[in-house]
Scaffold this motif. Structure first.
Motif, short mmCIF file in Angstrom:
data_model
loop_
_atom_site.label_atom_id
_atom_site.label_comp_id
_atom_site.label_asym_id
_atom_site.label_seq_id
_atom_site.Cartn_x
_atom_site.Cartn_y
_atom_site.Cartn_z
N PRO A 292 0.84 -1.21 0.00
CA PRO A 292 0.00 0.00 0.00
C PRO A 292 0.87 1.26 0.00
O PRO A 292 1.95 1.26 0.62
N PRO A 293 0.42 2.32 -0.73
CA PRO A 293 -0.93 2.52 -1.24
C PRO A 293 -1.29 1.78 -2.52
O PRO A 293 -2.33 2.09 -3.12
N SER A 294 -0.48 0.85 -2.97
CA SER A 294 -0.93 -0.07 -4.01
C SER A 294 -1.71 -1.19 -3.35
O SER A 294 -1.32 -1.69 -2.29
N TYR A 340 -10.45 -2.41 3.21
CA TYR A 340 -9.25 -2.32 4.04
C TYR A 340 -8.09 -1.54 3.45
O TYR A 340 -7.15 -1.19 4.18
N LEU A 341 -8.09 -1.25 2.16
CA LEU A 341 -6.89 -0.69 1.53
C LEU A 341 -6.93 0.83 1.44
O LEU A 341 -7.95 1.43 1.11
N GLY A 342 -5.78 1.43 1.73
CA GLY A 342 -5.61 2.87 1.63
C GLY A 342 -4.15 3.22 1.84
O GLY A 342 -3.27 2.36 1.89
N PRO A 350 -4.37 -4.09 7.24
CA PRO A 350 -4.04 -5.39 7.84
C PRO A 350 -3.29 -6.31 6.87
O PRO A 350 -3.80 -7.34 6.43
N VAL A 351 -2.06 -5.92 6.55
CA VAL A 351 -1.28 -6.63 5.54
C VAL A 351 -1.06 -8.08 5.92
O VAL A 351 -1.28 -8.99 5.12
N ASP A 382 -13.53 -10.92 7.61
CA ASP A 382 -13.18 -10.48 8.96
C ASP A 382 -11.71 -10.75 9.18
O ASP A 382 -11.26 -11.89 9.15
N VAL A 383 -10.94 -9.70 9.37
CA VAL A 383 -9.50 -9.86 9.57
C VAL A 383 -9.11 -9.42 10.96
O VAL A 383 -9.76 -8.57 11.58
N VAL A 384 -8.04 -10.03 11.45
CA VAL A 384 -7.48 -9.60 12.72
C VAL A 384 -6.54 -8.43 12.42
O VAL A 384 -5.64 -8.57 11.61
N PRO A 385 -6.72 -7.25 13.03
CA PRO A 385 -5.91 -6.12 12.63
C PRO A 385 -4.41 -6.39 12.76
O PRO A 385 -3.98 -6.93 13.75
N TYR A 386 -3.71 -6.26 12.28
CA TYR A 386 -2.25 -6.38 12.41
C TYR A 386 -1.72 -4.95 12.30
O TYR A 386 -1.13 -4.52 11.69
#
Length: 579
Positions: A292-294, A340-342, A350-351, A382-386
């Motif tokens: 990211p940002p890609s 999730y992407l920005g 949350p990569v 649903d992802v676990v934030p990392y």
């Protein structure tokens, strides 16, 4: 549909005499002939594959003159700003993935455009609070602070080979701009197609159209003296010649005249960013791509993870079973992208979770091999934030094993279709890649959320995906593509065609492509997918739409006995050339 695979048929000219007269121009113009599209271009010492033949030759000439892949990559980027004005640029931005053979490191250079300091969340909405595409695509509000000049200079500063200084690397582009080059059929057609809008800008009209309003025809010489002067200033003074002084002033004034919010302070404050590449594994190969940002790197790895449990080699390239599972994986990845992407400098992406194999298994737990899922029922996991169809990509490999994979853009063809007077610099409309209003599709039909909302000094989300695949720790495949929302799936299919289906790089490039981006709920396919396959997919519940070709991959495969290059036959004038 027949796709001709094209390459240069005669050797180019040496660096010292490149583009110095009209006679030299005639000699330097590549002699193109139709070849078997399944045969890659073969070389031993170095390879450049780009979307424009003269720029590819510039890169190889730099390699021959002692430059490394980074020197050549910078030279190609500057040359494309002259010879491929719809996408090559000084007034845009992009991403570069660099692998250094001596240290083994692979780094990502983010020179994406920035929103100006006075940008605000709702600036692309109309009086009724609805997204206004005119504001986000064709006004000064759409223009992001350009990153290309700073990015290319920084790549050369850190990783250039030392044999050639920046001025020497920039010299071919300066000569092409000042002395001119023969207009290709592709460029002539491109300029004619956008004449109604591009010619409305006085500075652009003076450069790209004749004084009587007529068009340049193939073979006629196009000169860009203002751009040559700008390139020469940059070559002599570095990035400050672009981000400060008269060039910066002209850019800021043109953006402001078009209704934008950019200031000279925005330009003076621009800095590219070095980031860690996104990496994953697939069937024993390591895949490195842009972070990211890609959104490209994360979702290429995510889709590969979702596909790894499935035997695509057994089901076969472009069979209904293979396309079905690919489409279902693509749906889920693009749903995740919307949430999730920005820009990681503004939001926590949350990569680790999105690229984990455990998450991919859970994401595909409801996959039905006999039935297509309804996209309306697929939500972000649903992802676990990392980006534009008119982006462009090039790949460079040198004899030492250094690699450059670079994708950059103005977004739409010729960007916002404004030129900063006296500079020759076309301006981007990259800020359309922000979510003008969360939940509302952008120009490519992509849905975005709060993570990609407009904020001051923020980089808009992109799909650009310069990628390097490694085998046994060594670079094996270098690739990337333009194509807006379809970049991710186009690059993905090059990898699958080589790794799963055993194609050589030219076969992998020419093979028909498919795309699903969650919404709209359809599989987009190129002509070349069997009608029987289409019927089988429809019987599984898919909507299938046959549309225009997708992407323009520029790839190099590094084999034990040498380099194999392939320029995508979908775009006229592309060239893979080596020595």
């Amino acid at each position: 549909m027949t796709i001709a695979f094209r390459r240069i048929a005669a050797a180019g000219v040496v660096l010292g005499s490149l583009i110095t007269s009209e006679a030299a121009l005639a000699q330097a113009a590549p002699i193109l002939s139709d070849l078997d599209r399944f045969h890659p271009v073969i070389a031993e010492n170095g390879m450049v594959s780009s979307q424009e033949a003269l720029a590819s030759q510039v890169g190889v000439d730099i390699l021959k003159a002692g430059g490394n892949a980074i020197d050549a990559g910078v030279a190609v980027g500057l040359a494309l700003a002259v010879t491929l004005p719809r996408a090559g640029n000084l007034g845009g931005g992009g991403f570069m993935l660099i692998h250094k053979a001596d240290s083994g490191e692979t780094l990502a250079l983010d020179y994406r455009e920035l929103a100006p300091a006075r940008a605000f969340r709702d600036m692309f909405l109309d009086d009724k609070g609805e997204a206004d595409s005119q504001k986000s695509r064709f006004s000064g509000l759409a223009v992001g602070v350009p990153g290309t000049v700073a990015g290319l200079y920084e790549a050369h500063r850190r990783f250039g080979g030392g044999t050639l200084n920046f001025a020497q690397v920039a010299a071919p582009a300066i000569r092409l701009a000042r002395n001119g080059f023969p207009v290709s059929e592709d460029l002539a057609n491109s300029l004619e197609s956008v004449a109604d809008s591009l010619s409305q800008d006085e500075a652009a009209r003076a450069v790209f159209y004749k004084t009587d309003g007529s068009f340049y025809r193939p073979g006629e010489i196009l000169r860009q003296p203002d751009l040559a002067n700008t390139l020469e200033r940059i070559a002599n003074e570095g990035p400050k010649a672009f981000y400060e002084g008269p060039v910066a002033q002209a850019i800021a004034e043109r953006v402001t005249a078009g209704g934008g919010l950019m200031s000279t302070d925005d330009l003076a404050g621009y800095q590219p960013v070095w980031r860690d590449a996104i990496t994953g594994t697939y069937r024993g190969y390591t895949v490195a791509s842009m972070p990211p940002p890609s959104s490209g790197g994360i979702h290429i790895v995510e889709i590969l993870n979702m596909l790894e449990p499935h035997d695509l080699a057994a089901s076969g390239a472009n069979s209904a079973a293979t396309i079905h599972v690919m489409a279902e994986a693509m749906k889920r990845a693009y749903a995740d992208r919307s949430e999730y992407l920005g820009d990681p400098d503004f939001v926590k992406v949350p990569v680790k979770a999105l690229t984990s194999k455990e998450y991919a298994i859970a994401r595909m737990a409801d996959f039905d091999p006999e039935k297509a899922a309804n996209s309306a029922e697929i939500k972000p996991g649903d992802v676990v934030p990392y980006e534009s169809d008119q982006t462009t990509h090039y790949s460079v490999v040198d004899k030492a094993g250094n690699v450059v994979s670079n994708t950059y853009t103005l977004n739409f063809s010729y960007g916002v279709r404004m030129m900063a007077p006296g500079t020759g610099v076309l301006l981007n409309n990259e800020l359309d890649d922000f979510s003008a209003k969360p939940g509302v599709p952008n120009a490519y039909g992509l849905i975005g959320g709060d993570a990609n909302a407009v904020e001051p000094r923020k980089r808009p989300l992109s799909s650009m995906s310069p990628t390097i695949v490694f085998r046994d720790g060594k670079p094996f495949l270098v690739t990337g593509s333009p194509g807006g929302s379809r970049i991710i799936t186009t690059v993905l299919q090059i990898i699958l065609n080589v790794v799963d289906h055993g194609m050589n790089i030219a076969e992998a490039t020419a093979a028909a492509r498919i795309h699903h981006q969650w919404l709209p709920d359809e599989i987009r396919v190129e002509e070349g997918i069997s009608p029987d396959t289409v019927r089988l997919l429809e019987s599984l519940g898919h909507k299938v739409a046959v549309k225009d070709t997708m992407g323009s991959t520029q790839s190099v495969l590094i084999a034990e006995d040498g380099l194999r290059g392939a320029a995508d036959p979908r775009r006229e004038g592309a060239l893979a050339v080596g020595y």
